[in-house]
Scaffold this active site. Structure first.
Site, short mmCIF file in Angstrom:
data_model
loop_
_atom_site.label_atom_id
_atom_site.label_comp_id
_atom_site.label_asym_id
_atom_site.label_seq_id
_atom_site.Cartn_x
_atom_site.Cartn_y
_atom_site.Cartn_z
N LYS A 28 0.80 -1.25 0.00
CA LYS A 28 -0.15 0.14 0.06
C LYS A 28 0.88 1.35 -0.04
O LYS A 28 2.02 1.32 0.33
CB LYS A 28 -0.87 0.01 1.18
CG LYS A 28 -2.04 -1.10 1.31
CD LYS A 28 -2.74 -0.70 2.72
CE LYS A 28 -3.92 -2.11 2.90
NZ LYS A 28 -4.88 -1.92 2.10
N ARG B 120 -9.60 -12.16 2.29
CA ARG B 120 -10.38 -13.17 1.69
C ARG B 120 -9.64 -14.14 2.06
O ARG B 120 -10.32 -15.28 2.15
CB ARG B 120 -10.74 -12.87 0.32
CG ARG B 120 -9.60 -12.83 -0.54
CD ARG B 120 -10.02 -12.07 -1.82
NE ARG B 120 -10.06 -10.52 -1.81
CZ ARG B 120 -10.12 -9.79 -2.62
NH1 ARG B 120 -10.66 -10.06 -3.85
NH2 ARG B 120 -10.28 -8.43 -2.26
#
EC number: 3.4.11.1
Length: 494
Positions: free
Chosen positions: A272, A346
């Site tokens: 990020k 996920r």
């Protein structure tokens, strides 16, 4: 702290409702006698406002045993909702907190309409008293003393026992939501997966729940390759946490909560940017929501069976961290091609869902700060939802409407499943692309829910607030705590 009385007595402050079309309600008329008609003058001169969330303070100047009256504007009765009431009372309790009021009462029946009965109002009042006055837990050396509301009295003609019960339930809901807020606000060097597990164990022991905390070796034995892949780069050991609440004699109709517990997310090798990394301590908001709900369940003891599963680790960069192009094997046996290490939540949830099923979950609700895409789609006030079972989703939706936590359903189409299954090297890929990102994440999780009724809640937009609001300060909101608990309380009702 909570009391119920039929008559008004001596208090520092009393809260009274003001509706636009009932400025001369029986409550105001009765008070106006003591004020020798001055309240009516204030209303006529619009010094007492009936506008939504307007708060007008009136000093009694010794005319009554009450020092100050706080008149709460609620607008027109036809547009009066639980959301209006929550916001208005949240703002009111913030005002009382700022005034350092320790003894307050509410003329409960002045807030009652055909839409909202006294029990509804009592529940909401106790709930938002906690929510609205929550303060950020900081690590500053200069700590200021805080004056708390010590006595809160509901003045009502209704049954005292029923009102007391509603006040208690509302208080429990508010306190547990604040517990979740505190967890989300904690810095990542303090709240590691180990500390999160310790918190969960303390909660389980307090409420006499069974629990399991799987260590890395046990995860390896069970084949939890998805969660373990996310943990590969970390010096902090992963934890698979499970709390088990048995509200029925038989272990049937088990509701399974699965909360994403990523205690810090750098994005891994799909790193990020700096702006996107700040605040990623909150990536365990789903875990906090699940634990907050279990706190409510532990306090109120509903006759339901519930398990809460939390796959927890951080996602960091190192020489051992997992990489794009890796192929991993999940607990379900399905293989996954990693296209994006920043789509790690996920992966952790995939093993969490499979483990919840192994523990006996007949219904699944996963909660996660999963995608930035859901914020683009729905903003910061609505949680995105996906499901493979409309009946279960309707129950979750009804619970969210009761708690005023907005939810909007997103679709799962066969073409979305095809995108998730599009890999030359594995059964699935973890990130088909940016288009429809929130939908892709939920569709990926559906591959692990399989035929078990399942609802996915993406709280990336609702888990935190950038600024102060009527129900709390900037920071964690405790999103979905009350909805999950209400779902359990109402589950199976016609």
């Amino acid at each position: 702290m909570f009391y119920v009385q039929k008559e008004l007595a001596s208090h520092e402050a009393v809260i009274v409702a003001l509706f636009e079309e009932e400025q001369t309600s029986s409550f105001v008329q009765e008070l106006d006698k003591a004020f020798e008609g001055q309240l009516q003058v204030l209303l006529e001169e619009k010094e007492l406002s009936t506008k939504k969330k307007a708060i007008s303070k009136v000093h009694s100047l010794g005319k009554t045993e009450v020092k100050r009256y706080y008149f709460v504007g609620l607008g027109k009765k036809e547009s009066y909702t639980t959301e209006t009431l929550r916001s208005a009372l949240g703002k009111t309790f913030k005002t009382l907190q700022a005034a350092k009021v320790q003894d307050a009462a509410i003329l409960l029946d002045s807030f009652v309409t055909k839409k909202l009965d006294a029990i509804d109002v009592a529940h909401i009042a106790a709930e938002v008293q906690g929510l609205g006055t929550y303060e950020l837990q900081t690590y500053k050396s200069d700590k200021k003393d805080r004056v708390e509301l010590e006595k809160f009295t509901a003045i009502t003609a209704e049954d005292a026992q029923e009102i007391e019960a509603a006040l208690t339930v509302g208080y429990v809901h508010g306190r547990a939501t604040n517990s979740a807020r505190t967890l989300v606000n904690m810095p990542p060097n303090v709240l590691t997966a180990t500390k999160l597990a310790e918190y969960a164990v303390e909660l389980a022991e307090k409420y006499d729940m069974d629990y399991k905390v799987l260590e890395k070796e046990e995860m390896e034995e069970l084949g939890m390759g998805a969660l373990l892949a996310v943990n590969q780069g970390s010096v902090e050991p992963p934890k698979m946490i499970a709390l088990i609440y048995k509200g029925k004699e038989e272990w049937t109709d088990v509701i399974g909560f699965v909360g994403k517990g990523i205690t810090y997310d750098t994005g891994g090798y799909s790193l990020k940017p700096r702006e996107g990394m700040v605040g990623m301590k909150g990536d365990m908001g789903g875990a906090a929501a699940v634990l907050g709900a279990m706190e409510i369940i532990g306090e109120l003891r509903p006759e339901q069976n519930v398990i809460a599963v939390i796959p927890s680790t951080d996602n960091v960069v190192s020489g051992t961290a997992f990489k794009p192009d890796d192929v991993i094997t999940s607990m379900s046996g399905k293989t996954i091609e990693v296209l994006n290490t920043d789509a790690e939540g996920r992966l952790a949830l995939a093993d969490g869902i499979t483990y919840a099923k192994k523990l006996g979950a007949n219904y699944l609700i996963d909660v996660a700060t999963l995608t930035g895409g859901v914020i683009v789609a729905l903003g910061n006030h609505t949680t995105g939802a996906m499901t493979n079972n409309e009946e279960l989703f309707e129950q979750v939706l009804e619970a969210s409407m009761e708690t005023d936590e907005s939810i909007w359903q997103l679709p799962i189409f066969d073409r979305d499943k095809e995108r998730v299954r599009n890999s030359k090297f594995a059964d699935l890929n973890n990130s088909p692309g940016r288009e429809g990102h929130a939908v892709m994440a939920g569709t990926f999780l559906s591959e692990f829910a399989e035929d078990t009724p399942w609802v996915h809640l993406d709280i990336a937009g609702t888990s935190e607030s950038s600024g102060a609001h009527d129900l709390g300060p900037a920071g964690a909101t405790g999103a979905m705590v009350r909805t999950l608990a209400t779902l359990v309380e109402r589950f199976g009702e016609e």
